[in-house]
Each structure stands twice: as C-alpha cells, then as structure tokens.
Design a protein around this motif. Structure first.
Motif, PDB file in Angstrom:
ATOM      1  N   ALA A 161       0.586  -1.006   0.255  1.00 38.38           N
ATOM      2  CA  ALA A 161       0.554  -0.085  -0.190  1.00 38.38           C
ATOM      3  C   ALA A 161       0.600   1.266   0.164  1.00 38.38           C
ATOM      4  O   ALA A 161       0.246   2.693  -0.015  1.00 38.38           O
ATOM      5  N   LEU A 162       1.948   1.251   0.255  1.00 38.08           N
ATOM      6  CA  LEU A 162       3.180   2.143  -0.197  1.00 38.08           C
ATOM      7  C   LEU A 162       2.842   3.144  -1.424  1.00 38.08           C
ATOM      8  O   LEU A 162       2.701   2.364  -2.322  1.00 38.08           O
ATOM      9  N   SER A 163       2.553   4.538  -0.885  1.00 36.14           N
ATOM     10  CA  SER A 163       3.019   5.416  -2.112  1.00 36.14           C
ATOM     11  C   SER A 163       3.914   6.933  -2.131  1.00 36.14           C
ATOM     12  O   SER A 163       4.118   6.772  -0.456  1.00 36.14           O
ATOM     13  N   PHE A 164       4.191   6.803  -3.216  1.00 35.78           N
ATOM     14  CA  PHE A 164       5.548   8.397  -3.190  1.00 35.78           C
ATOM     15  C   PHE A 164       5.610   8.427  -4.327  1.00 35.78           C
ATOM     16  O   PHE A 164       4.898   7.808  -5.893  1.00 35.78           O
ATOM     17  N   LYS A 165       5.976   9.635  -4.647  1.00 33.67           N
ATOM     18  CA  LYS A 165       6.578  10.373  -5.778  1.00 33.67           C
ATOM     19  C   LYS A 165       7.981  10.032  -5.663  1.00 33.67           C
ATOM     20  O   LYS A 165       8.656  10.675  -5.281  1.00 33.67           O
ATOM     21  N   VAL A 166       8.595  10.069  -6.907  1.00 33.93           N
ATOM     22  CA  VAL A 166       9.229  10.079  -7.825  1.00 33.93           C
ATOM     23  C   VAL A 166       9.664  11.287  -8.720  1.00 33.93           C
ATOM     24  O   VAL A 166       8.869  11.988  -9.386  1.00 33.93           O
ATOM     25  N   THR A 167      11.161  12.425  -8.696  1.00 33.55           N
ATOM     26  CA  THR A 167      11.144  13.156  -9.549  1.00 33.55           C
ATOM     27  C   THR A 167      12.408  13.280  -9.624  1.00 33.55           C
ATOM     28  O   THR A 167      13.099  12.333  -9.517  1.00 33.55           O
ATOM     29  N   ARG A 168      12.612  12.745 -11.770  1.00 30.20           N
ATOM     30  CA  ARG A 168      13.693  12.666 -12.259  1.00 30.20           C
ATOM     31  C   ARG A 168      14.340  13.570 -12.494  1.00 30.20           C
ATOM     32  O   ARG A 168      13.199  15.134 -13.251  1.00 30.20           O
ATOM     33  N   GLN A 169      15.663  14.139 -13.266  1.00 29.23           N
ATOM     34  CA  GLN A 169      15.867  14.988 -13.961  1.00 29.23           C
ATOM     35  C   GLN A 169      16.627  14.585 -15.294  1.00 29.23           C
ATOM     36  O   GLN A 169      16.228  13.469 -15.466  1.00 29.23           O
ATOM     37  N   ALA A 170      16.415  15.296 -16.026  1.00 30.25           N
ATOM     38  CA  ALA A 170      16.939  13.534 -17.466  1.00 30.25           C
ATOM     39  C   ALA A 170      17.695  13.301 -17.971  1.00 30.25           C
ATOM     40  O   ALA A 170      18.550  13.759 -17.227  1.00 30.25           O
ATOM     41  N   PRO A 171      18.150  12.736 -18.263  1.00 30.92           N
ATOM     42  CA  PRO A 171      19.138  11.719 -18.407  1.00 30.92           C
ATOM     43  C   PRO A 171      20.037  12.247 -19.667  1.00 30.92           C
ATOM     44  O   PRO A 171      20.350  13.216 -20.199  1.00 30.92           O
ATOM     45  N   VAL A 172      21.198  11.734 -18.782  1.00 34.00           N
ATOM     46  CA  VAL A 172      22.598  12.086 -19.123  1.00 34.00           C
ATOM     47  C   VAL A 172      23.389  10.805 -19.169  1.00 34.00           C
ATOM     48  O   VAL A 172      23.475   9.533 -19.008  1.00 34.00           O
ATOM     49  N   LEU A 173      24.686  11.327 -20.620  1.00 36.20           N
ATOM     50  CA  LEU A 173      25.637   9.682 -20.859  1.00 36.20           C
ATOM     51  C   LEU A 173      26.452  10.274 -19.640  1.00 36.20           C
ATOM     52  O   LEU A 173      26.986  11.854 -19.601  1.00 36.20           O
ATOM     53  N   ILE A 174      26.585   9.158 -19.142  1.00 36.26           N
ATOM     54  CA  ILE A 174      28.117   9.418 -17.913  1.00 36.26           C
ATOM     55  C   ILE A 174      29.256   8.373 -19.164  1.00 36.26           C
ATOM     56  O   ILE A 174      29.601   7.164 -19.573  1.00 36.26           O
TER      57      ILE A 174
END
Length: 145
Positions: A9-22
């Motif tokens: 039942a766990l609920s959460f929000k994910v905030t992502r940055q733009a994909p980058v190449l390493i």
C-alpha cells in the motif's frame, strides 16, 4: 529477524532529472568487438529491468550519493569500456558487435519521497511503485545503438 514484508500500500512520488550520459573518466580504445556466437543469439536480444536497493552509508566521503555513483561509473567504464559503446549489426546475418565509442551509459538521477525502511524488512517483489522507480526513456527500448 522481523517478518515484516514489503508494504504493497506504500505510495510515494519520484522526481527525475533529464537523462545524461556518463562517459569513461579517461580515454579508452576505439575498436569493434564482435560478440561470440553464444552471446549473439536472437533469443537473447532483450532488456531485463533490474532494481537494487542500497542503504546510505555514513562512511562515504560525500553526502551526495549521485556524485559518488557518477564518479564510480566513470572510473569503472575506463576498465570496462565496451559498456560505454553501442551495439551494432555488422556484416551479413545480423551479427552483433560492440562499437567501442566511449559515448557512455545513460544515467537518470531521481529522488523519491520515501525511505528504504518504509518498504519493509524483506525487500522482495512485488515492489510497490515499481513503475515509478524503473523509468523507460523513450527510444531506449531496443538493444541496438
């Protein structure tokens, strides 16, 4: 040992940055490495989603885990440089090879408003919010390129 399982039942929000190449942290060879016949089977041309959980270590030299991870990946890619290349079909018969270009690997920084402890003591599937934690970058679904 606690028997508390993952919390469905766990609920959460994910905030992502733009994909980058390493990219590798140092220059690497530019070459073409052909896959073996075992590694080049048509039935093995797919991606497998993987998720790993790590508890924060207070022994590290930085409070920024993203910086530590980026630096470690860049250093590792110097020694494992084919991972920084691209799969290509070469010649006839759709034979695969790694084009060791040194471009790097895709990395997406993300923050979630949840702690690992909230998932429970036993981190086993099914994980709540798996679609939030694993991110499919548009156009990255194929194995070539």
């Amino acid at each position: 040992m606690s028997s508390k399982m993952s919390n469905p039942a766990l609920s959460f929000k994910v905030t992502r940055q733009a994909p980058v190449l390493i990219a590798p942290a140092a220059p690497t060879p530019h070459e073409l490495k052909h896959l073996s016949d075992i590694d080049d089977q048509e039935c093995l041309r797919f991606q497998v989603p993987v998720i790993q959980f790590y508890r924060q270590s207070h022994l590290g030299r930085s409070n920024d885990p993203v910086g530590v991870i980026r630096e470690a990946i860049g250093k590792a890619l110097v020694h494992y440089y084919p991972f920084a290349g691209r799969l290509r079909e070469v010649g006839s018969g759709r034979k695969l090879a790694v084009d060791c270009t040194g471009e790097g690997i895709m990395f997406i920084e993300a923050d979630a408003d949840v702690s690992v402890d909230e998932f429970g003591d036993v981190l086993q599937p099914p994980f709540p919010g798996l679609d939030e934690l694993l991110f499919d970058v548009s156009g990255s679904g194929g194995i070539l390129g």
